[in-house]
Design an enzyme around this catalytic site. Structure first.
Site, short mmCIF file in Angstrom:
data_model
loop_
_atom_site.label_atom_id
_atom_site.label_comp_id
_atom_site.label_asym_id
_atom_site.label_seq_id
_atom_site.Cartn_x
_atom_site.Cartn_y
_atom_site.Cartn_z
N HIS A 226 3.61 -0.86 -11.75
CA HIS A 226 4.53 -1.92 -11.35
C HIS A 226 5.45 -2.26 -12.54
CE1 HIS A 226 6.08 -5.83 -10.18
NE2 HIS A 226 5.88 -5.40 -8.94
N GLU B 98 11.25 0.08 -6.48
CA GLU B 98 11.48 -1.33 -6.78
C GLU B 98 12.50 -1.48 -7.90
OE1 GLU B 98 7.98 -3.83 -5.18
OE2 GLU B 98 7.67 -3.43 -7.29
N GLU C 270 6.44 -4.94 -13.70
CA GLU C 270 5.98 -6.03 -14.60
C GLU C 270 4.97 -5.49 -15.60
OE1 GLU C 270 5.00 -8.74 -11.45
OE2 GLU C 270 7.14 -8.95 -11.04
N GLY D 67 11.76 -10.55 -7.56
CA GLY D 67 11.57 -11.97 -7.82
C GLY D 67 12.87 -12.70 -8.15
N GLY E 66 6.33 -9.12 -2.76
CA GLY E 66 5.77 -10.06 -3.72
C GLY E 66 5.72 -11.46 -3.13
N SER F 193 12.40 -8.65 -3.49
CA SER F 193 12.94 -9.76 -2.69
C SER F 193 13.07 -9.41 -1.21
CB SER F 193 14.27 -10.24 -3.27
OG SER F 193 14.10 -10.69 -4.60
N ASN G 18 1.90 -7.78 -2.67
CA ASN G 18 1.53 -7.74 -4.08
C ASN G 18 1.45 -9.19 -4.53
OD1 ASN G 18 1.29 -7.46 -6.82
ND2 ASN G 18 3.37 -6.69 -7.16
N TRP G 19 0.24 -9.68 -4.64
CA TRP G 19 0.07 -11.11 -4.93
C TRP G 19 0.36 -11.46 -6.39
CZ3 TRP G 19 -4.93 -13.25 -2.10
CH2 TRP G 19 -4.77 -13.07 -0.72
N LYS G 20 0.43 -10.45 -7.25
CA LYS G 20 0.66 -10.67 -8.69
C LYS G 20 -0.42 -11.62 -9.24
CE LYS G 20 5.42 -9.55 -7.88
NZ LYS G 20 6.80 -9.60 -8.31
P1 PGA Z 1 9.26 -9.77 -4.87
O1 PGA Z 1 8.29 -8.77 -5.64
O2 PGA Z 1 9.12 -9.44 -3.40
O3 PGA Z 1 8.75 -11.15 -5.20
O4 PGA Z 1 10.64 -9.52 -5.36
C1 PGA Z 1 8.13 -7.45 -5.23
C2 PGA Z 1 7.21 -6.75 -6.19
O5 PGA Z 1 7.29 -7.01 -7.39
O6 PGA Z 1 6.38 -5.92 -5.79
#
Ligand code: PGA
Length: 256
Positions: free
Chosen positions: A98, A170, A100, A176, A237, A216, A13-15
């Site tokens: 997601h 998640e 976010e 993150g 991520g 993470s 997931n490149w965000k």
């Molecule tokens: P992260 O993000 O691996 O940077 O914690 C995972 C995600 O939000 O899908």
């Protein structure tokens, strides 16, 4: 059925990272490292990178996906993208719900449901994200909350359509933050989601669905998380932006 028959999926997931040019470079760097993957490999990128990423992924085993789509077929929704638009450009995968999106963009269980519906109608595979905040975990409502998010999102989704759904657990407190759920915590909630699917559909549907952990996950902790009986993959991520780290996570599945 058991873990061995489920599809293992590692998805990046490149965000909000990478320009189209950088996307091309990143896919090209990842491709040779993951060509022998024993799992499905996906990279979900910002909309503007989809085209470049897809071109770079041609002839590789990397599938390109998007990070969201709208619930309507078209219309006055400035800044949004319809599922059919993704499908028309050959994109088959989309992340929905997601944390976010839920946290910063007003996404609710109902809009997650509506977007899931639209994505499935357009023929896409959905990576449906669920998970609790630290406060909710401390209140002891993780099980109820995650079961509820899953049930609302999948309302009206047929057993056949469920074949195009991957669920990503998640926990928000692990995204993150560098704080990973323990393998046991991850497995516990993934198992609970599986039970929820069994309750909603049947035993076979629950045993067959791919459930990822995300938050993470990195080269160092992937093997332990992925060895858990109910963790079938990862939504990655930060580490998905680093070719060697992403490849190491994929390697951990292959060995697992
Ligand atoms: P992260 O993000 O691996 O940077 O914690 C995972 C995600 O939000 O899908």
């Amino acid at each position: 059925m058991n873990k061995a028959v489920r599809k293992a999926v590692i998805a990046g997931n490149w965000k909000m990272n990478k320009t189209p040019e950088e996307a091309k470079e990143l896919i090209s760097a990842i491709a040779p490292l993951v060509k022998d993957a024993g799992c499905d490999v996906m990279a979900c990128t910002p909309y503007v990178d989809l085209w470049a990423a897809q071109e770079a992924a041609k002839g590789t085993n990397i599938q390109i996906g998007a990070e969201n789509c709208h619930w309507a077929k078209s219309g006055a929704f400035t800044g949004e993208i319809a599922a059919d638009m993704l499908a028309a450009m050959g994109i088959n995968i989309v992340i929905i719900g997601h944390s976010e999106r839920r946290q910063y963009f007003g996404e609710t269980d109902v809009t997650v449901h509506d977007r899931t519906r639209a994505a499935l109608d357009a023929g896409l595979t959905v990576i449906l994200c669920v998970g609790e905040t630290l406060e909710q975990r401390e209140q002891g409502i993780t099980s109820e909350l995650v079961a509820m998010q899953t049930k609302i999102a999948l309302g009206g989704v047929s057993k056949e359509e469920l074949g195009r759904v991957i669920i990503a657990y998640e926990p928000l407190w692990a995204i993150g933050t560098g704080k990973t759920a323990t393998a046991q915590q991850a497995n516990e909630v993934c198992a609970l989601i599986r039970d929820t699917i069994k309750e909603l559909y049947d035993e076979a549907a629950g045993e067959g669905i791919t459930i990822q952990y995300g938050g993470s996950m990195n080269a160092a902790n992937a093997a332990e998380l992925l060895a858990q009986p109910d963790v079938d993959g990862g939504l990655i991520g930060g580490a998905s932006l680093k070719p060697a780290d992403f490849a190491a996570i994929i390697e951990a599945v292959t060995k697992g």
